[in-house]
Design a protein around this motif. Structure first.
Motif, PDB file in Angstrom:
ATOM      1  N   ASN A   1       0.847  -1.191   0.000  1.00  0.00           N
ATOM      2  CA  ASN A   1       0.000   0.000   0.000  1.00  0.00           C
ATOM      3  C   ASN A   1       0.877   1.233   0.000  1.00  0.00           C
ATOM      4  N   GLY A   2       0.596   2.105  -0.942  1.00  0.00           N
ATOM      5  CA  GLY A   2       1.370   3.332  -1.015  1.00  0.00           C
ATOM      6  C   GLY A   2       2.635   3.191  -1.828  1.00  0.00           C
ATOM      7  N   ALA A   3       2.788   2.055  -2.522  1.00  0.00           N
ATOM      8  CA  ALA A   3       4.002   1.854  -3.304  1.00  0.00           C
ATOM      9  C   ALA A   3       4.016   2.741  -4.553  1.00  0.00           C
ATOM     10  N   GLY A   4       2.847   3.180  -4.990  1.00  0.00           N
ATOM     11  CA  GLY A   4       2.805   4.071  -6.145  1.00  0.00           C
ATOM     12  C   GLY A   4       2.077   3.493  -7.348  1.00  0.00           C
ATOM     13  N   LYS A   5       1.406   2.375  -7.166  1.00  0.00           N
ATOM     14  CA  LYS A   5       0.737   1.720  -8.290  1.00  0.00           C
ATOM     15  C   LYS A   5      -0.348   2.626  -8.884  1.00  0.00           C
ATOM     16  N   SER A   6      -1.227   3.093  -8.026  1.00  0.00           N
ATOM     17  CA  SER A   6      -2.332   3.915  -8.527  1.00  0.00           C
ATOM     18  C   SER A   6      -1.809   5.200  -9.147  1.00  0.00           C
ATOM     19  N   THR A   7      -0.765   5.731  -8.557  1.00  0.00           N
ATOM     20  CA  THR A   7      -0.201   6.967  -9.091  1.00  0.00           C
ATOM     21  C   THR A   7       0.280   6.747 -10.525  1.00  0.00           C
ATOM     22  N   LEU A   8       0.932   5.617 -10.750  1.00  0.00           N
ATOM     23  CA  LEU A   8       1.399   5.303 -12.098  1.00  0.00           C
ATOM     24  C   LEU A   8       0.223   5.237 -13.069  1.00  0.00           C
TER      25      LEU A   8
ATOM     26  N   LEU B   1      -4.088   9.715   0.993  1.00  0.00           N
ATOM     27  CA  LEU B   1      -3.453   8.416   1.227  1.00  0.00           C
ATOM     28  C   LEU B   1      -3.810   7.470   0.091  1.00  0.00           C
ATOM     29  N   SER B   2      -2.988   6.447  -0.086  1.00  0.00           N
ATOM     30  CA  SER B   2      -3.338   5.411  -1.054  1.00  0.00           C
ATOM     31  C   SER B   2      -4.531   4.642  -0.502  1.00  0.00           C
ATOM     32  N   GLY B   3      -5.233   3.954  -1.409  1.00  0.00           N
ATOM     33  CA  GLY B   3      -6.463   3.269  -1.017  1.00  0.00           C
ATOM     34  C   GLY B   3      -6.276   2.334   0.169  1.00  0.00           C
ATOM     35  N   GLY B   4      -5.238   1.545   0.122  1.00  0.00           N
ATOM     36  CA  GLY B   4      -5.029   0.585   1.191  1.00  0.00           C
ATOM     37  C   GLY B   4      -4.732   1.264   2.519  1.00  0.00           C
ATOM     38  N   ASN B   5      -4.026   2.372   2.459  1.00  0.00           N
ATOM     39  CA  ASN B   5      -3.729   3.090   3.699  1.00  0.00           C
ATOM     40  C   ASN B   5      -4.977   3.752   4.273  1.00  0.00           C
TER      41      ASN B   5
END
Ligand SMILES: Nc1ncnc2c1ncn2[C@@H]1O[C@H](COP(=O)(O)OP(=O)(O)OP(=O)(O)O)[C@@H](O)[C@H]1O
Ligand SMILES: Nc1ncnc2c1ncn2[C@@H]1O[C@H](COP(=O)(O)OP(=O)(O)OP(=O)(O)O)[C@@H](O)[C@H]1O
Ligand SMILES: [Mg+2]
Ligand SMILES: [Mg+2]
Lengths: 338, 320, 512, 301
Positions: free
Chosen positions: C44-51, C404-408
């Motif tokens: 979570n928060g690794a940057g997947k959605s951002t990419l 925050l990212s979704g998982g966070n």
């Protein structure tokens, strides 16, 4: 504060204050007697009733609603307060104003919570009702503070200064301080923001919409009650037409201050500065002898400029958005969709 | 019948009001009076329809009352200056469009909240109207202008014709065209509309232009009745226009719109107003009655809706 | 199948995206071949959605290039992505609740009549129905989206992307809200897309799915590229190690607990549209799972317990006493914690900070001065506890939760439900969208609170998880309890059998 | 005869004029009359526009006093809010002359007032005469009032009603158009729907009066010959309408003359000469009103 206190959130809270300071800096240049004691006192005194109601309204707007009936409430509170004064002097006048404000707020709240009338229509309806009642109570002419009562403590509220500061302004500062504590440092204030941010999510956080709205609209009512004390002791008279169009002025001050009409975000510092900004501007225009048709144009223009700065700020807050804004595209706001 | 009532919940309060007035007065159900009510309703319905688009989008336009004034002033002074009435009316409508365009651009390009932007325009346009007319009445005597309210094509008063056409067009545009769907989409979830690539800014600007033109049209109707324009006309009209829309059932926070509701809302308001006048109600009591009836009309709906509440309630985007 | 000789259809190089206080992507490279399913995994928060948002034109990178079919691709707005043939299903839904399903699916691309400009409703309704048919679900194209369940909403999002018919389809955790059946059918659709020569970028925390459909996988960690490899050359354990940086074991671990006194009892409760005559019992220290296919009435059941849905008939008892909540506030006062399954619509308070989102459920426990005023220090204490415990990745307590990212976000909401520490906790989809490490931590926490004597009601569409940590499982079908499984009866077959056929299965060991 | 020890210390007399609302033509004329009379005396003239707002009225008038005017002339939006203004003026020794609207019971030095009730009476007399001249026998008439808070304007309708009933007519409808032309038009339509037989209508101001006349015309009737429509104020639109047979009559006040009169009174008050009143108890100085109809409309500038 932490790194996440960005320039953006500083602007959210202090932006309109910065504009106010700027205006105050140029005021003496444009209006030489601006900082004369009389004039400064007059500016502070006249804005108090607007400010006090705007403090209450900030809660309503923060909760995602607004109260259109405040003008009617102010009229009714003033009329009842004057009737109270005639009947029982200062104490009764004060009690009458506060009690009437509370009653008006509770009526609004129960229409909204018990009859499920949307706040907009409920308070639009009670705006008519409160004004109508005020007219009925003043059918023989407006209620007035008799001239021979000029020495009464009640009348003094509006005119007196403590250490050069007008009492209405002192009350306003007190109200804002209390409101700030309530909003930022109590559970109730937090619930208001949570509810305004997402009523559905707030429900599952154990926030009861009914209790919350009861609180918010009662609070607006009480703020009108307090404002009445500073208003009526300045103008000495009231009937059903008192402060026609007041609701829009109040809401404008709240929104100009930076509180979001969609709810969830509120700034009392912003509201406070916006109220002063409007009255300083008004004072400058009036003392410059600008004809009223043009006063309007200037006032409207300043509103737009003030909010433009804010609008541009949010536009350019997101990465890469400056370029896009210049090329005409829309900018994503950071954060989730609302 | 119940289906009809569900789709147009205002019918019930409206019928109730009509029955009460029919019994309480002997002049309510006369042809002249019904025409009177319908013409008055038609005149607020036209701007109300435009405002429906604005509210469906989750926004307000508070400047419409000032547009009414400026359009009247512009039209009448153009006629005084020797322009043919149709040209003058065209200019007024263009002025309305320009006000709408200004609103739309300030809101979309400068990011000013619609509430403040249109409130500012309200103040500014009122100022322009007062300054332009120099505070004087612009008195005209123009048959062509008069035709807007006085004309009777096929025996039907012109405002009613206009309102019927506007309602049909508005209904079609709102419920059947992409424009209408996009308006509701924006009102329903602005961020999603952007992410889905809808031309959000263009739609918003178009709606403000629409309201501006409708406001100017309203101004022409008023000036047609009064045969004048001046800086004081149309004060407080913004609330009138928004009220008929809200009473009609369009959600204040956008997403849903009821074109028919707006028209019924206009008829209800004007019926109440007319009825109170027929009953010779003193102004103080008129205010109270209008307020209470407003609340009552919506309370009936609100209670029904609360009863209908079942899962799944949570909708994405906290649609309120 | 893609092989290294085919030129990349999409190529990302040195991509960097910055937000105030965080660098969400830091020089990431990544490529997708035509006809390839490329998985993207990471914490979570690794940057997947951002990419993915960069690909969709929602975020502008501060550095890096993207090439599409050998030509530079610089999307500035969502429409650019659509024109380039890239369809994105975002992690957070982008739906219009007030519009119909078909209107949502074709929003912005509605076919319309040339002459009178009316939308061709017959056509969009038919085409939407066809799309749902290929997904193997039945959703009424004319229903308003506000009437759909979360999983149906997810399917609408998927249909929307499919209707674009682009050459690259990007899916951000499309299965987080889907039931096992729906997942299977979605994976079939992904395979079919590949067979048609289209490319799919697939983000998921469920490695079994990744191994089931993807050709290659790219691992991101802390916004950096860690490894890209063919799935044939790697294993789940290795992927987890690459994502987390350490070994994660003991999944679905459950300490043995003996149930104590009855905390909650439902006696013939009916509520909402479909919940009928439901009787269940929850004991102190127990985790009670609620299974069933999506739409069988699980949200209704959880909400009726939490007072968010009125009881129509029947009664509820809390620790033996009559329990009649008028609303969730009563339930919370009675010591019940709740996690909603719809994170975005009924979970996060988007305008509030992470800290305030966490503490909103414990406002009366973070009092300082005079016992009336909130204590900022107390709130920070709560924040720090949960940030550490759940490894919430945030720049600080004052960050807005929406950033925050979704998982966070999900972790924050889990913390919110847990914080009051009452006698009963109702968890809807507690691990939806959280990464493997956090999932294990959440299971630990659930274990701990039951060890402290609280009862837990858990609803999860992730059947292995549900069975893995529940002590007992009730199965719902069409709003009725059709099964009650304990001990060795808790098998996927048993659950699916009663959930889908309505066949009643009750373990013998049960009483009450 | 300007006193040398005036407030602002200079020799020039400064007069402050707080005006009701410069949006309205009536007050524009009043302002002009006041200003011209003051400048003719060599005084300095300071203007404040109350913009129809009691808060603005109190604030602005007090600000004028603060700025050191020697005498205050005020045309109050809310006469009952004169109290705090006069209290401040008294404290600073500034005389206050009220122009029109009303005095609100406060201790002003003098009030120039046009006779509202008397104007209503003139309107009633004219209407009765004109109805008879029209050959109508109907005894029903209507009356349109200003907004309910305009208590002094309401005296026009009261004066009208008392006189017309004395003359044997009946006021069958008395409705408020809230001083607005738009509403005056609508109200007249409602009156016509209910009482198509009215033979006359009196309106509290000209915008509503001319609007009502338009409604009469739109109903296919004549506002002079069928339903005698009378306004109040002699606004230019009323004069224009009367010339074009679009309105039967209006009652003229002369705001410019009233303005000049206030300056004269202000001068006397500054010189501390005794003022002569038409009604000494209320310190009222009347400014006569005049009925304007087709017959004498050409004498109006
Ligand atoms: N659960 C709730 N949901 C909504 N509003 C609430 C809730 N609890 C309290 N309030 C509001 O806060 C106001 C303060 O009430 P009171 O102090 O009695 O309640 P409380 O729960 O003790 O609040 P607090 O948490 O501020 O101490 C109430 O008028 C009510 O409107
Ligand atoms: N709008 C924003 N403003 C500030 N920070 C953001 C924003 N969006 C994302 N971030 C930050 O960027 C980082 C990467 O977030 P991203 O959503 O890409 O993670 P993810 O890999 O998709 O995680 P998850 O599996 O939880 O969905 C996170 O630290 C997040 O907090
Ligand atoms: Mg000043
Ligand atoms: Mg993500």
């Amino acid at each position: 504060m932490k790194s996440s206190t960005s320039l953006g959130s500083l602007w959210d809270t202090w932006g309109i204050t910065a504009i106010l300071v700027l205006l105050l800096a140029v005021a003496p240049v444009l209006t030489p007697d601006f900082f004369s004691l009389d004039n400064a006192q007059s500016v502070l005194r006249e804005s108090a009733y607007l400010g006090i109601v705007a403090a209450g309204m900030t809660f309503a707007v923060a909760s995602g609603a607004f109260d259109l009936s405040v003008g009617g409430q102010l009229a009714l509170c003033s009329v009842v307060s004057l009737i109270g004064f005639a009947a029982g002097g200062t104490v009764l006048a004060i009690v009458a104003a506060l009690a009437t404000g509370l009653a008006c707020g509770l009526l609004n709240a129960s229409l909204i919570t018990r009859l499920s009338v949307p706040p907009f229509v409920a308070t639009l309806g009670t705006l008519f009702v409160f004004r109508g009642l005020s007219y009925i109570l003043t059918q023989d002419g407006p209620k007035t503070l008799p001239y021979d009562q000029i020495g009464s403590p009640f009348v003094k509220i509006g005119g007196l200064n403590v250490a050069g500061v007008p009492v209405p302004f002192v009350i306003m500062v007190g109200v804002f301080a209390a409101a700030w504590l309530l909003l930022r440092r109590t559970a109730t204030g937090r619930r208001v923001l949570a509810y305004g941010s997402s009523p559905e999510a707030a429900r599952f956080c154990g926030i009861s919409a009914n209790r919350l709205r009861l609180f918010v609209f009662a609070l607006v009512g009480v703020s009108v009650g307090i404002a009445t004390l500073t208003y009526i002791t300045r103008v000495w008279t009231a009937d059903g037409s008192a402060q026609d169009g007041f609701e829009l002025k109040v809401i404008a001050a709240v929104v100009l201050g930076g509180t979001s009409l969609k709810g969830g975000k509120a700034t009392l510092i912003g509201t406070f500065s916006a109220v002063l900004l409007i009255s300083v501007l008004n004072d400058m225009l009036v003392s410059e002898g600008v004809p009223s048709a043009y006063q309007r144009i200037v006032l409207g223009g300043v509103l737009i400029v003030a909010l433009t700065i804010d609008g541009l700020r949010t536009r350019f807050a997101a990465p890469g958005s400056l370029r896009r804004a210049l090329s005409g595209g829309r900018t994503p706001q950071p954060g989730p969709a609302r | 019948m119940t289906a009809v009532l569900r789709r147009a919940p205002l019918l019930l309060p409206l019928l109730g009001t009509v029955v009460v007035l029919a019994v309480a007065t002997d002049s309510f159900l006369t042809g002249a009076n019904i025409e009177n009510v319908l013409v008055a309703a038609a005149i607020v319905a036209v701007p109300g329809l435009a405002m429906t688009f604005c509210l469906a989008m989750g926004e307000f336009d508070l400047s419409i009352g000032s547009t009414v004034s400026l359009a009247g002033v512009v039209c009448c002074s153009a006629i005084i200056a020797g322009q043919p009435a149709p040209v003058a009316m065209g200019i007024a409508l263009l002025v309305g469009a320009a006000i709408g365009l200004a609103n739309g651009l300030v809101i979309t390009k400068l990011g000013v909240t619609p509430f403040i932007a249109t409130l500012a325009t309200l103040v500014i346009v009122r100022g322009l109207s007062l300054a332009y007319s120099g505070g004087h009445d612009q008195i005209v005597s123009s048959a062509a202008l008069k035709y807007l309210v006085g004309g009777r094509p096929l025996g039907v008063p012109m405002p009613i014709v206009l309102a019927v056409v506007a309602t049909a067009a508005g209904w079609w545009a709102m419920n059947r065209t992409r424009f209408g769907r996009w308006v509701c989409a924006i009102g329903s979830n602005r961020e999603a509309a952007r992410v889905s690539g809808l031309p959000v800014d263009r739609v918003r600007i178009a709606v403000y232009v629409l309201v501006g033109v409708a406001g100017a049209g309203w101004g022409l109707l008023i000036s047609s009745q009064l045969q004048k324009g001046n800086g004081q006309l149309g004060m407080g009209f913004e609330l009138d226009a928004i009220t008929v829309v809200v009473i009609g059932g369009t959600a204040l926070l956008g997403g849903r719109a009821s074109i028919v509701g707006t028209v019924l809302g206009a008829v209800l308001i004007e019926t109440i107003r007319n009825g109170l006048n027929l009953l010779n109600t003193p102004p103080a009591y008129q205010r109270i009655s209008v307020g209470l009836l407003l609340i009552a009309a919506l309370a009936i709906r609100g209670i029904r809706r609360a009863e209908a509440r079942t899962l799944p309630v949570p909708v994405p985007e906290a649609a309120r | 199948m893609a092989d290294s000789s085919t030129p990349a259809l999409l190529r990302v190089d040195g991509l960097t995206v910055e937000f105030p206080g965080v660098r969400a992507l830091d020089g990431v490279h990544f490529d997708v071949a035509a006809g390839e399913v490329h998985a993207l995994v990471g914490e979570n928060g690794a940057g997947k959605s951002t990419l993915l948002k960069v690909l969709g034109g929602l975020h502008q990178p501060s550095a890096g290039t993207i090439g599409l079919a050998e030509r530079p691709y610089r999307p500035r707005r969502p429409a650019d992505a659509t024109h380039a043939g890239i369809a994105v299903i975002y992690q957070e839904f982008n739906l219009y609740p007030d519009l119909t399903v078909a209107e949502n699916v074709f929003s912005g691309r509605e076919p319309f009549h040339r002459f009178h400009r009316g939308i061709r409703y017959a056509e969009i309704n038919r085409r939407a129905a066809e799309l749902f048919a290929t997904l193997g679900v039945r959703i009424d194209p004319t229903a308003p989206v506000s009437s759909l369940t979360v999983s149906e909403q997810q399917l609408v999002e998927i249909a929307k992307a499919l209707s674009v018919g682009g050459r690259i389809i990007v899916m951000d955790e499309p299965t987080a809200a889907l039931s096992a059946d729906e997942v299977t059918r979605l994976l079939d659709v992904v395979r079919r897309l590949r067979a048609e020569g289209r490319s799919v970028v697939y983000v998921s925390h469920r490695l079994d799915e990744v191994f089931a459909v993807a050709d290659r996988v790219t691992v991101l960690r802390d916004g950096r590229h860690v490894r890209t490899t063919a799935l044939a050359d790697t294993s789940p354990d290795e992927l987890v190690r690459l994502m987390v940086g350490r070994d994660v074991s003991a999944m679905f671990h459950r300490d043995d607990v003996a149930g104590g006194d009855v905390v909650l009892e439902l006696d013939q409760v009916s509520a909402g549209r479909q919940l009928r005559d439901v009787s269940i019992v929850v004991r102190a220290g127990e985790i009670v799972g609620i299974g069933g296919v999506a739409g069988a009435g699980q949200p209704e059941l959880s909400q009726v317990i939490f007072g968010a849905l009125p009881v129509k008939s029947g009664r509820m008892l809390l620790s033996g006493a009559d329990y009649r909540p008028k609303g969730p506030d009563d339930a919370m006062k009675a010591g019940i914690g709740f996690l909603h399954e719809d994170r975005k619509a009924a979970g996060i308070l988007p305008d509030l900070s992470v800290r305030h989102n966490l503490t909103v459920s414990v406002l009366d426990k973070v009092r300082g001065l005079f016992g009336r005023l909130l204590s900022p220090a107390g709130e920070l204490g709560v924040f720090d506890t949960f940030r550490k415990r759940l490894a919430i990745r945030t720049t600080g307590p004052d960050q807005l939760i929406g950033q925050l990212s979704g998982g966070n976000q999900q972790k924050v909401l889990f913390g919110r439900a847990l914080a009051p520490g009452g006698r009963l906790l109702i968890l809807n989809e507690p691990t939806r969208g959280v990464d493997i490490g956090a999932k294990v931590e959440i299971h630990h926490l659930i274990n701990e609170i039951t060890a402290d004597g609280a009862g837990v009601v858990m609803i999860s569409s992730d059947l292995p998880e549900l069975l893995g940590i529940s002590d007992r499982v009730y199965v719902l079908a069409a709003g009725r309890i059709v099964g009650h499984l304990t001990g060795d009866d808790r098998t996927e077959e048993n659950v699916m059998r009663c959930a889908t056929t309505g066949q009643r299965v009750f373990s013998a060991t049960v009483s009450g | 005869n300007a006193p040398s020890d005036n407030q602002n210390g200079s020799d020039k007399v400064v007069v402050g004029f707080s005006v009701y609302d410069m949006q309205y033509e009536f007050f524009q004329k009043m302002e002009k009359g006041t200003r011209e009379a003051a400048t003719a005396k060599g005084w300095e003239f300071k203007l404040h526009d109350e913009k129809s707002d009691e808060n603005e009225m109190v604030t602005g008038a007090q600000a004028l006093i603060d700025s050191g005017v020697d005498v205050l002339i005020i045309s109050p939006f809310k006469p009952s809010a004169l109290g705090p203004i006069i209290a401040k003026a008294k404290a600073k020794g500034v005389p206050v002359i009220v122009d029109d609207i009303g005095g609100g019971g406060a201790p002003y030095d003098a009030i120039v007032i046009s006779d509202n009730a008397g104007g209503g009476k003139l309107a009633a007399e004219f209407m009765a005469k004109q109805i008879a001249a029209n050959g109508k026998t109907g005894k029903n008439v209507a009356s349109i009032t200003c907004e309910p808070s305009a208590v002094y304007a309401a005296r026009r309708n009261a004066g009208f009603k008392a006189e017309i009933e004395k003359l044997g007519f009946k006021v069958v409808a008395e409705l408020s158009g809230n001083s607005k032309a738009e509403e005056g038009y609508k109200v007249m339509k409602d009156i016509l729907a209910k009482n198509p037989d009215v033979t006359g209508v009196f309106s509290c101001n000209d915008p509503m009066g001319v609007a009502a006349a338009n409604a009469v015309k739109d109903a296919g009737k004549d506002p002079v010959k069928d339903i005698v429509t009378v306004g109040f104020n002699a606004d230019p639109e009323a004069i224009t309408a009367i010339k074009a047979n679009g309105l039967a009559a209006t009652v003229a006040q002369d705001p410019a003359a009233m303005g000049a009169l206030t300056v004269k009174l202000a001068d006397q008050a500054l010189a501390k000469t005794a003022l002569t009143f038409d009604n000494a108890a209320e310190r009222e100085v009347y400014n006569p009103v005049q009925l304007i109809s087709k017959e004498n409309v050409d004498t109006v500038k």
